[in-house]
Design an enzyme around this catalytic site. Structure first.
Site, mmCIF file in Angstrom:
data_model
loop_
_atom_site.group_PDB
_atom_site.id
_atom_site.type_symbol
_atom_site.label_atom_id
_atom_site.label_comp_id
_atom_site.label_asym_id
_atom_site.label_seq_id
_atom_site.Cartn_x
_atom_site.Cartn_y
_atom_site.Cartn_z
ATOM 1 N N CYS A 164 30.202 33.382 38.897
ATOM 2 C CA CYS A 164 31.654 33.240 38.936
ATOM 3 C C CYS A 164 32.068 32.220 37.868
ATOM 4 O O CYS A 164 31.867 32.450 36.682
ATOM 5 C CB CYS A 164 32.080 32.855 40.347
ATOM 6 S SG CYS A 164 33.854 32.819 40.648
ATOM 7 N N ASP A 176 35.187 44.762 41.037
ATOM 8 C CA ASP A 176 35.673 43.384 40.987
ATOM 9 C C ASP A 176 37.157 43.392 40.623
ATOM 10 O O ASP A 176 37.532 43.701 39.490
ATOM 11 C CB ASP A 176 34.879 42.600 39.938
ATOM 12 C CG ASP A 176 35.169 41.105 39.953
ATOM 13 O OD1 ASP A 176 36.283 40.714 40.345
ATOM 14 O OD2 ASP A 176 34.277 40.331 39.556
ATOM 15 N N HIS A 219 33.257 41.407 43.355
ATOM 16 C CA HIS A 219 33.022 40.049 42.851
ATOM 17 C C HIS A 219 32.175 39.258 43.851
ATOM 18 O O HIS A 219 32.322 39.402 45.054
ATOM 19 C CB HIS A 219 34.367 39.331 42.654
ATOM 20 C CG HIS A 219 34.249 38.025 41.946
ATOM 21 N ND1 HIS A 219 34.062 37.945 40.584
ATOM 22 C CD2 HIS A 219 34.259 36.744 42.397
ATOM 23 C CE1 HIS A 219 33.982 36.675 40.229
ATOM 24 N NE2 HIS A 219 34.094 35.924 41.317
#
Length: 225
Positions: free
Chosen positions: A119, A166, A194
């Protein structure tokens, strides 16, 4: 066997916590693990310990220690808001890169140094590969800033992992990265969302996480790790 937090002095003189996990068995190299916006939490520490078990000496800096010592939040809406506030507002990205370089340098005299991040850390891993010195290879997981920096040229082999579903990283951006055609960059797209690597998140996908980790280890091993 788990690691421990140590204290390291950064380039601006600040002393921050860094999770350190010693390599088990034959040491294969050094590895810098970069956190999500949620801090060096139990998941990131577990990731570090896992790579240490595979033979890598791991350093994972607590990047938000200056602003919020011991920062560690959950994956709920409140935790996301707190993490994003730090990552996008209170904490300079340039300082994150400087801290990352300090960790790379701390491992550099012992052999090859690799990086992986998730991330927020996925973006850091990409920029580390394109801007910092001393890295042998990088594995970037769903970094939202990566597609926007597709024209940057990494100085080492890089693999990038993205989830097709995502919502925060549109596929057209990922396709732009693929189209850039960097000879030392390989992009993998998984049928996941995600955060698919994290078993504490709703989008966790075990098959994708296992495959991405195997590819990451293969990258490291192919480059001297």
């Amino acid at each position: 066997m788990g690691g421990d937090f140590i204290r390291m002095t950064m380039t601006d003189g600040a002393e921050i916590a860094v999770y350190h996990a010693e390599a088990q068995g034959q040491r294969r190299g050094g590895l810098v693990v970069i956190q999500e916006v949620f801090g060096v939490n139990s998941h990131i520490r577990e990731v570090c310990d896992g790579y240490a078990a595979d033979g890598y000496e791991v350093l994972s800096p607590a990047l938000f220690d200056r602003e919020h010592p011991g920062f560690e939040v959950g994956y709920d809406a409140e935790g996301i808001a707190a993490g994003v506030r730090l990552a996008r507002g209170e904490h300079p990205f340039a300082l994150t890169l400087a801290d990352t370089q300090t960790c790379i340098d701390a491992l550099a005299d012992k052999g090859p140094v690799f990086i992986t991040g998730y991330c927020y850390g996925g973006s850091v891993a990409w920029f580390a590969a394109t801007r910092l010195k001393g890295l042998t290879a990088a594995s970037s997981y769903y970094g939202s800033l990566v597609p926007g920096a597709a024209d940057a040229v990494p100085d080492c082999p890089v693999i990038c992992h993205f989830g097709r579903n995502d919502a925060g990283i549109p596929m057209d951006g990922v396709e732009k990265l693929i189209a850039a055609g960097h000879p030392n960059v390989e992009v993998f797209v998984y049928e996941a969302g995600h955060g698919f690597n994290c078993d504490q998140r709703a989008d966790y996908d075990a098959a994708s996480a296992t495959l991405a980790r195997a590819r990451t280890l293969q990258l490291f091993m192919e480059n001297g790790g």
